[in-house]
Design a protein around this motif. Structure first.
Motif, PDB file in Angstrom:
ATOM      1  N   UNK A   6       0.825  -1.215   0.000  1.00 13.25           N
ATOM      2  CA  UNK A   6       0.000   0.000   0.000  1.00 13.25           C
ATOM      3  C   UNK A   6       0.854   1.257   0.000  1.00 13.25           C
ATOM      4  N   UNK A   7       1.952   1.223   0.754  1.00 13.66           N
ATOM      5  CA  UNK A   7       2.855   2.377   0.797  1.00 13.66           C
ATOM      6  C   UNK A   7       3.500   2.596  -0.569  1.00 13.66           C
ATOM      7  N   UNK A   8       3.925   1.503  -1.201  1.00 19.80           N
ATOM      8  CA  UNK A   8       4.535   1.611  -2.531  1.00 19.80           C
ATOM      9  C   UNK A   8       3.531   2.165  -3.535  1.00 19.80           C
ATOM     10  N   UNK A   9       2.287   1.662  -3.489  1.00 22.70           N
ATOM     11  CA  UNK A   9       1.243   2.158  -4.394  1.00 22.70           C
ATOM     12  C   UNK A   9       1.003   3.643  -4.170  1.00 22.70           C
ATOM     13  N   UNK A  10       0.959   4.073  -2.911  1.00 24.31           N
ATOM     14  CA  UNK A  10       0.737   5.493  -2.600  1.00 24.31           C
ATOM     15  C   UNK A  10       1.871   6.353  -3.139  1.00 24.31           C
ATOM     16  N   UNK A  15       3.962  10.142  -7.171  1.00 23.29           N
ATOM     17  CA  UNK A  15       4.947  10.459  -8.204  1.00 23.29           C
ATOM     18  C   UNK A  15       4.272  10.752  -9.537  1.00 23.29           C
ATOM     19  N   UNK A  16       3.260   9.961  -9.894  1.00 24.42           N
ATOM     20  CA  UNK A  16       2.528  10.210 -11.137  1.00 24.42           C
ATOM     21  C   UNK A  16       1.788  11.540 -11.080  1.00 24.42           C
ATOM     22  N   UNK A  17       1.205  11.831  -9.942  1.00 29.81           N
ATOM     23  CA  UNK A  17       0.488  13.101  -9.756  1.00 29.81           C
ATOM     24  C   UNK A  17       1.445  14.283  -9.927  1.00 29.81           C
ATOM     25  N   UNK A  18       2.612  14.201  -9.287  1.00 36.97           N
ATOM     26  CA  UNK A  18       3.598  15.284  -9.388  1.00 36.97           C
ATOM     27  C   UNK A  18       4.116  15.414 -10.821  1.00 36.97           C
ATOM     28  N   UNK A  19       4.306  14.292 -11.496  1.00 33.24           N
ATOM     29  CA  UNK A  19       4.774  14.336 -12.882  1.00 33.24           C
ATOM     30  C   UNK A  19       3.743  15.003 -13.783  1.00 33.24           C
ATOM     31  N   UNK A  20       2.468  14.668 -13.572  1.00 34.96           N
ATOM     32  CA  UNK A  20       1.410  15.294 -14.362  1.00 34.96           C
ATOM     33  C   UNK A  20       1.325  16.791 -14.082  1.00 34.96           C
TER      34      UNK A  20
END
Length: 242
Positions: A6-10, A15-20
């Motif tokens: 769960x921590x890895x998924x979060x 990271x994807x959110x920040x990249x977007x």
């Protein structure tokens, strides 16, 4: 170690959110940190809690009615084979129907305010609970009903003491799905038929182009939905392995 996936998924999602955010710019997508800061700012305002209270009240009534109605109707249809066979395709078609198309009818019947929000929430959440309950009863081994008849139990005693405990896991799975769909229905109702609630707040932010507020509300709702689903999943596992 159980929390590690769960921590890895979060972390991946952040990271994807920040990249977007970096790709499209702050005018189109606020960063995770700006969204968290905006959410903290909103939660510090009394007006936000009034909106949260309005959504919570509508959601609680909607979920209660969806659960009670879905389980009761599901048991009635599940115990009557002919009624269940006739009702199942009708219910599946109603479930696939976009509920927004029924919105004018809901407004006409219930008007603006709490009634329409609750009705819209129940419309979204009741059918999945009903279908899960009905199908669980239809696949229940006949020995349960034979046991009830041999004990000469009344219908309500059979339902409460024999049938519901036997299908509790399947009913809870339907409630988990109904939980998310009921919340969605209430929010949609608030967007179009209310001047209170998180749905109305999100619609206002969308109209003003306030991306940070919109994402902050989405983050709050996501946290609530994930927490509720996790609690229901935990209860379901406890029922399967007491």
């Amino acid at each position: 170690m159980r929390l590690l996936p769960n921590v890895i998924l979060l972390l991946v999602l952040l990271a994807l959110w920040e990249s977007l955010h970096l790709a499209v710019g702050p005018s189109a997508m606020a960063s995770p940190w700006a969204t968290a800061a905006r959410l903290a700012s909103l939660l510090a305002q009394a007006d936000t809690w009034r909106h949260i209270g309005a959504t919570a009240s509508a959601f609680a009534w909607s979920l209660l009615l969806a659960c009670v109605g879905g389980v009761a109707l599901g048991m009635l249809l599940g115990l009557n084979a002919m009624a269940g066979n006739v009702a199942e395709p009708i219910l599946m078609n109603l479930y696939a129907l976009p509920k927004v198309t029924l919105y004018p009818l809901v407004l006409l019947c219930f008007g603006l305010g709490l009634g329409s929000k609750v009705a819209f929430g129940v419309m979204h959440g009741l059918i999945p609970i009903l279908l899960f309950t009905m199908n669980a009863l239809r696949h229940l081994p006949p020995v349960y009903m034979r046991s009830a008849r041999s004990l000469r139990l009344a219908p309500w005693q059979t339902a409460w003491h024999i049938l519901l405990p036997a299908i509790a896991g399947e009913v809870l799975a339907g409630i988990r799905l109904g939980f998310a769909l009921t919340l969605l229905g209430v929010l949609i109702g608030e967007m179009f038929a209310s001047q209170k609630g998180l749905g109305y707040l999100a619609m206002t932010a969308m109209g003003a182009g306030d991306i940070a507020t919109l994402l902050a509300i989405a983050l709050l709702l996501t946290c609530f939905a994930v927490t509720g689903n996790a609690l229901l999943l935990r209860v379901g596992r406890h029922l399967e392995h007491p």
